[in-house]
Design a protein around this motif. Structure first.
Motif, PDB file in Angstrom:
ATOM      1  N   GLU A 101      95.728 -23.197 -61.211  1.00 18.84           N
ATOM      2  CA  GLU A 101      95.322 -22.435 -62.385  1.00 18.84           C
ATOM      3  C   GLU A 101      94.557 -23.329 -63.339  1.00 18.84           C
ATOM      4  OE1 GLU A 101      99.230 -19.488 -62.446  1.00 18.84           O
ATOM      5  OE2 GLU A 101      98.898 -20.895 -64.093  1.00 18.84           O
ATOM      6  N   THR A 102      93.325 -22.960 -63.572  1.00 19.69           N
ATOM      7  CA  THR A 102      92.421 -23.673 -64.501  1.00 19.69           C
ATOM      8  C   THR A 102      92.532 -25.192 -64.374  1.00 19.69           C
ATOM      9  OG1 THR A 102      94.031 -23.496 -66.311  1.00 19.69           O
ATOM     10  CG2 THR A 102      92.340 -21.799 -66.193  1.00 19.69           C
ATOM     11  N   ILE A 103      92.494 -25.675 -63.130  1.00 21.79           N
ATOM     12  CA  ILE A 103      92.627 -27.127 -62.990  1.00 21.79           C
ATOM     13  C   ILE A 103      91.321 -27.843 -63.351  1.00 21.79           C
ATOM     14  CG2 ILE A 103      94.581 -27.089 -61.375  1.00 21.79           C
ATOM     15  CD1 ILE A 103      92.736 -27.775 -59.130  1.00 21.79           C
ATOM     16  N   GLU A 104      91.509 -28.969 -63.991  1.00 19.19           N
ATOM     17  CA  GLU A 104      90.384 -29.802 -64.418  1.00 19.19           C
ATOM     18  C   GLU A 104      90.585 -31.220 -63.931  1.00 19.19           C
ATOM     19  OE1 GLU A 104      90.064 -27.400 -68.666  1.00 19.19           O
ATOM     20  OE2 GLU A 104      89.827 -29.581 -68.662  1.00 19.19           O
ATOM     21  N   LYS A 105      89.477 -31.826 -63.538  1.00 20.64           N
ATOM     22  CA  LYS A 105      89.526 -33.225 -63.122  1.00 20.64           C
ATOM     23  C   LYS A 105      88.284 -33.939 -63.641  1.00 20.64           C
ATOM     24  CE  LYS A 105      90.665 -36.960 -61.059  1.00 20.64           C
ATOM     25  NZ  LYS A 105      91.828 -37.729 -61.562  1.00 20.64           N
ATOM     26  N   ASN A 106      88.511 -35.020 -64.350  1.00 21.81           N
ATOM     27  CA  ASN A 106      87.393 -35.820 -64.874  1.00 21.81           C
ATOM     28  C   ASN A 106      87.469 -37.219 -64.278  1.00 21.81           C
ATOM     29  OD1 ASN A 106      87.075 -33.632 -66.704  1.00 21.81           O
ATOM     30  ND2 ASN A 106      88.579 -34.588 -68.065  1.00 21.81           N
ATOM     31  N   PHE A 107      86.309 -37.800 -64.055  1.00 22.29           N
ATOM     32  CA  PHE A 107      86.256 -39.237 -63.769  1.00 22.29           C
ATOM     33  C   PHE A 107      85.556 -39.852 -64.975  1.00 22.29           C
ATOM     34  CE2 PHE A 107      86.353 -37.575 -59.348  1.00 22.29           C
ATOM     35  CZ  PHE A 107      87.529 -38.187 -58.945  1.00 22.29           C
ATOM     36  N   GLY A 108      86.308 -40.441 -65.888  1.00 20.41           N
ATOM     37  CA  GLY A 108      85.727 -40.923 -67.139  1.00 20.41           C
ATOM     38  C   GLY A 108      85.102 -39.756 -67.881  1.00 20.41           C
ATOM     39  N   SER A 109      83.828 -39.880 -68.203  1.00 20.05           N
ATOM     40  CA  SER A 109      83.179 -38.792 -68.952  1.00 20.05           C
ATOM     41  C   SER A 109      82.593 -37.726 -68.020  1.00 20.05           C
ATOM     42  CB  SER A 109      82.073 -39.377 -69.834  1.00 20.05           C
ATOM     43  OG  SER A 109      81.118 -40.008 -69.005  1.00 20.05           O
ATOM     44  N   LEU A 110      82.686 -37.968 -66.712  1.00 21.59           N
ATOM     45  CA  LEU A 110      82.144 -36.995 -65.751  1.00 21.59           C
ATOM     46  C   LEU A 110      83.171 -35.895 -65.485  1.00 21.59           C
ATOM     47  CD1 LEU A 110      79.767 -36.394 -63.726  1.00 21.59           C
ATOM     48  CD2 LEU A 110      81.137 -37.613 -62.024  1.00 21.59           C
ATOM     49  N   LYS A 111      82.817 -34.664 -65.862  1.00 21.06           N
ATOM     50  CA  LYS A 111      83.729 -33.539 -65.602  1.00 21.06           C
ATOM     51  C   LYS A 111      83.397 -32.975 -64.230  1.00 21.06           C
ATOM     52  CE  LYS A 111      84.185 -32.124 -70.482  1.00 21.06           C
ATOM     53  NZ  LYS A 111      85.086 -33.206 -70.771  1.00 21.06           N
ATOM     54  N   VAL A 112      84.329 -33.139 -63.300  1.00 17.01           N
ATOM     55  CA  VAL A 112      84.046 -32.735 -61.913  1.00 17.01           C
ATOM     56  C   VAL A 112      84.598 -31.338 -61.609  1.00 17.01           C
ATOM     57  CG1 VAL A 112      84.394 -33.311 -59.491  1.00 17.01           C
ATOM     58  CG2 VAL A 112      83.921 -35.113 -61.135  1.00 17.01           C
ATOM     59  N   LEU A 113      85.863 -31.098 -61.924  1.00 14.44           N
ATOM     60  CA  LEU A 113      86.431 -29.753 -61.771  1.00 14.44           C
ATOM     61  C   LEU A 113      86.646 -29.194 -63.173  1.00 14.44           C
ATOM     62  CD1 LEU A 113      89.096 -30.421 -58.956  1.00 14.44           C
ATOM     63  CD2 LEU A 113      86.691 -29.752 -58.695  1.00 14.44           C
ATOM     64  N   LYS A 114      86.044 -28.041 -63.425  1.00 15.93           N
ATOM     65  CA  LYS A 114      86.012 -27.546 -64.812  1.00 15.93           C
ATOM     66  C   LYS A 114      86.781 -26.245 -64.966  1.00 15.93           C
ATOM     67  CE  LYS A 114      81.290 -29.322 -65.075  1.00 15.93           C
ATOM     68  NZ  LYS A 114      79.897 -28.858 -65.030  1.00 15.93           N
ATOM     69  N   GLY A 115      88.008 -26.244 -64.479  1.00 16.77           N
ATOM     70  CA  GLY A 115      88.819 -25.038 -64.657  1.00 16.77           C
ATOM     71  C   GLY A 115      88.742 -24.151 -63.432  1.00 16.77           C
ATOM     72  N   ILE A 116      89.428 -24.557 -62.375  1.00 15.99           N
ATOM     73  CA  ILE A 116      89.361 -23.832 -61.103  1.00 15.99           C
ATOM     74  C   ILE A 116      90.685 -23.116 -60.863  1.00 15.99           C
ATOM     75  CG2 ILE A 116      89.166 -24.175 -58.605  1.00 15.99           C
ATOM     76  CD1 ILE A 116      86.940 -25.904 -59.068  1.00 15.99           C
ATOM     77  N   THR A 117      90.591 -21.829 -60.570  1.00 21.26           N
ATOM     78  CA  THR A 117      91.792 -21.006 -60.405  1.00 21.26           C
ATOM     79  C   THR A 117      91.769 -20.293 -59.065  1.00 21.26           C
ATOM     80  OG1 THR A 117      91.948 -20.647 -62.790  1.00 21.26           O
ATOM     81  CG2 THR A 117      93.044 -19.027 -61.370  1.00 21.26           C
TER      82      THR A 117
END
Ligand code: ADP
Ligand code: MG
Length: 249
Positions: A11-27
């Motif tokens: 649910e709305t998962i987010e993953k960042n590498f430093g300032s790089l937003k890779v997963l932006k809210g995946i459900t």
């Protein structure tokens, strides 16, 4: 946990590498016995999503429950993590076999070290799964003596020795010569037919159409389109997916 618990709930998962937003809210959710194909352009976050699904990566926000284990929290207890690693198998593009170990040793290592099986038990198990992928006669070969397709079939068999409930595949045929792709897809197709829950990152659209129940199209870190494989692949709704699919042909 029972059979109605989703295999993976996110649910709305987010993953960042430093300032790089890779997963932006995946459900989404993946049910038991489902085969999901994850598609999308290079760099859109497919591998990262898959790596979150066996907690090779930790998520920064959102909720992620894998096989009933909530891995959203930054600290998961060690025994649960260990449990998770045995329940979720992963197959990589580059096979990741240990080059200095024979096929049999590659396959018996984790069952002995992690599951505490005896050498005899683990060898029996390995034999069973080598048979299944058609490589029983290669037990004493070393990875360098095998073709790419054979290596990948060993990698799949090695994963199966842990008796996983979910199998993740990250572009399992992308490193193979075209004539070796079919033998690997055939093993995966058989697994799917037996009811294994599978999440497959792939560019093999024909395979996705035939074997996957559902397709998730990732674009720039979001789910841009998802639905039944037959519908999403035959009748894409967005320009982005249309363009992506036309580039593959
Ligand atoms: P895909 O598998 O769809 O090609 P990835 O999930 O591998 O995409 O990568 C998504 C983005 O995250 C890319 O821009 C990639 O460079 C970046 N990325 C992936 N892993 C890391 C990492 N460990 N550290 C920093 N950036 C990463
Ligand atoms: Mg990738």
């Amino acid at each position: 946990m029972n059979n109605t618990t989703p295999a993976i709930l996110f649910e709305t998962i987010e993953k960042n590498f430093g300032s790089l937003k890779v997963l932006k809210g995946i459900t989404g959710e993946i049910n038991r016995g489902e085969v999901i194909a994850v598609i999308g352009s290079s760099g859109c976050g497919k591998s990262t999503l898959l790596r979150c699904f066996n907690r090779l990566e930790t998520i920064d926000n959102g909720r992620l429950v894998i096989n009933g284990i909530n891995v959203s929290r930054p600290t998961v207890d060690y025994s649960q993590l260990r449990q998770l690693r045995t329940q979720v198998g992963m197959v990589f593009q580059q096979f990741n076999l240990f080059p200095h170990l024979s096929v049999l040793e590659n396959m018996t290592l984790a069952p002995r070290k992690v599951l505490g099986k005896t050498p005899k038990e683990s060898a029996q198990l390995a034999g069973l799964y080598l048979e299944k992928v058609g490589l029983f006669d290669k037990a004493s070969s070393y990875p360098e003596q095998l073709s790419g397709g054979q290596k990948q079939r060993v990698a799949i068999a090695r994963s199966l020795c842990m008796n996983p409930q979910i199998m993740l595949f990250d572009e399992p045929t992308s490193a193979l010569d075209p004539e070796l792709v079919g033998e690997v897809l055939q093993v995966m197709q058989q697994l799917a037919a037996e009811g294994m829950t599978m999440v497959i990152v792939t560019h093999e659209m024909q395979f996705a159409r035939e074997v996957a129940n559902r397709v998730i199209f990732l674009d720039k870190g979001v789910v841009a389109e998802q639905g039944l494989a037959s519908e999403v692949l035959s009748n894409p709704q967005s320009d982005r997916l249309r363009i992506f699919l036309s580039r593959l042909n």
